[in-house]
Design a protein around this motif. Structure first.
Motif, short mmCIF file in Angstrom:
data_model
loop_
_atom_site.label_atom_id
_atom_site.label_comp_id
_atom_site.label_asym_id
_atom_site.label_seq_id
_atom_site.Cartn_x
_atom_site.Cartn_y
_atom_site.Cartn_z
N LYS A 120 0.79 -1.21 0.00
CA LYS A 120 0.00 0.00 0.00
C LYS A 120 0.83 1.27 0.00
O LYS A 120 0.32 2.35 -0.25
CB LYS A 120 -0.93 0.03 1.21
N SER A 121 2.11 1.19 0.27
CA SER A 121 2.96 2.38 0.34
C SER A 121 3.23 2.92 -1.06
O SER A 121 3.50 2.16 -1.98
CB SER A 121 4.27 2.07 1.04
N LYS A 122 3.15 4.25 -1.17
CA LYS A 122 3.42 4.93 -2.44
C LYS A 122 4.27 6.16 -2.15
O LYS A 122 4.35 6.61 -1.01
CB LYS A 122 2.13 5.33 -3.13
N LEU A 140 8.96 1.33 -4.46
CA LEU A 140 7.64 1.89 -4.22
C LEU A 140 7.16 2.62 -5.46
O LEU A 140 7.95 3.19 -6.21
CB LEU A 140 7.67 2.86 -3.03
#
Length: 193
Positions: free
Chosen positions: A2-4, A23
């Motif tokens: 989910k990390s961006k 990412l």
């Protein structure tokens, strides 16, 4: 994952890695109901809020039409269910006068519908606000900002949000006034003289 990554004001385009996975770089994303982008996203956020608030108003359509409920109760429901959706996160907005006017137009339209005022009836916005005991949208956003700042200042000294208010970016501004660019019009004007 989910990390961006959202890059703001950086020249580097190196991939940010967690372990051996890079990412994803994004230009904008939605976090806790807020649209965040590289420019700060205030105008897009306001457009999104003005898009969500009518849905909250329409779901209560039968409630606004009924004559069994007092105006005072209807206005309390309007403030808690519709205005809260409209002004969610407004403490962080860098709103222009045009954006505040859009918000105010939506609020006025809702209030006129609640009061059953037709478009043929000539009633000023000030008398509408007086009748419904509402304040202008710009003033309400200002009050919410001051309330948020007061809340932040009352936090303990080690709090991150309080430390952010004391943050002093390092660096120097250039002295003096900005130099004006010579536009085509200025060049033509100087040539005529």
């Amino acid at each position: 994952m989910k990390s961006k990554v959202l890059r703001v004001g950086t020249q580097t385009s190196e991939a940010v890695m967690i372990g051996d996975q890079p990412l994803e770089d994004v230009d904008a994303f939605c976090f806790l109901g807020r649209n965040i982008d590289q420019e700060g996203g205030t105008s897009k956020e306001i457009k999104a809020r003005i898009g969500k608030a009518p849905a909250a108003f329409i779901t209560l359509g039968r409630f606004w039409k009924t004559r069994d409920i007092s105006l005072k109760t209807k206005l309390r429901i309007f403030n808690s269910n519709v205005k809260s959706v409209l002004l969610y996160g407004c403490e962080a907005w860098n709103a222009s006068t045009m954006c505040i006017k859009r918000i105010q137009v939506f609020i006025n339209r809702c209030l006129r519908r609640i009061l059953r005022i037709k478009w043929t009836d000539k009633i000023s916005n000030e008398s509408l606000w007086e009748r419904t005991r509402q304040i202008p949208a710009g003033d309400e956003i200002g009050r919410r900002r001051w309330r948020w700042i007061g809340h932040t200042l009352r936090k303990p000294c080690g709090s991150i949000t309080k430390n952010v208010l004391d943050w002093n970016p390092q660096g120097k501004r250039s002295r003096g006034r900005k130099t004006q660019r010579k536009t085509q019009r200025n060049v033509e004007k100087s040539q005529r003289q």
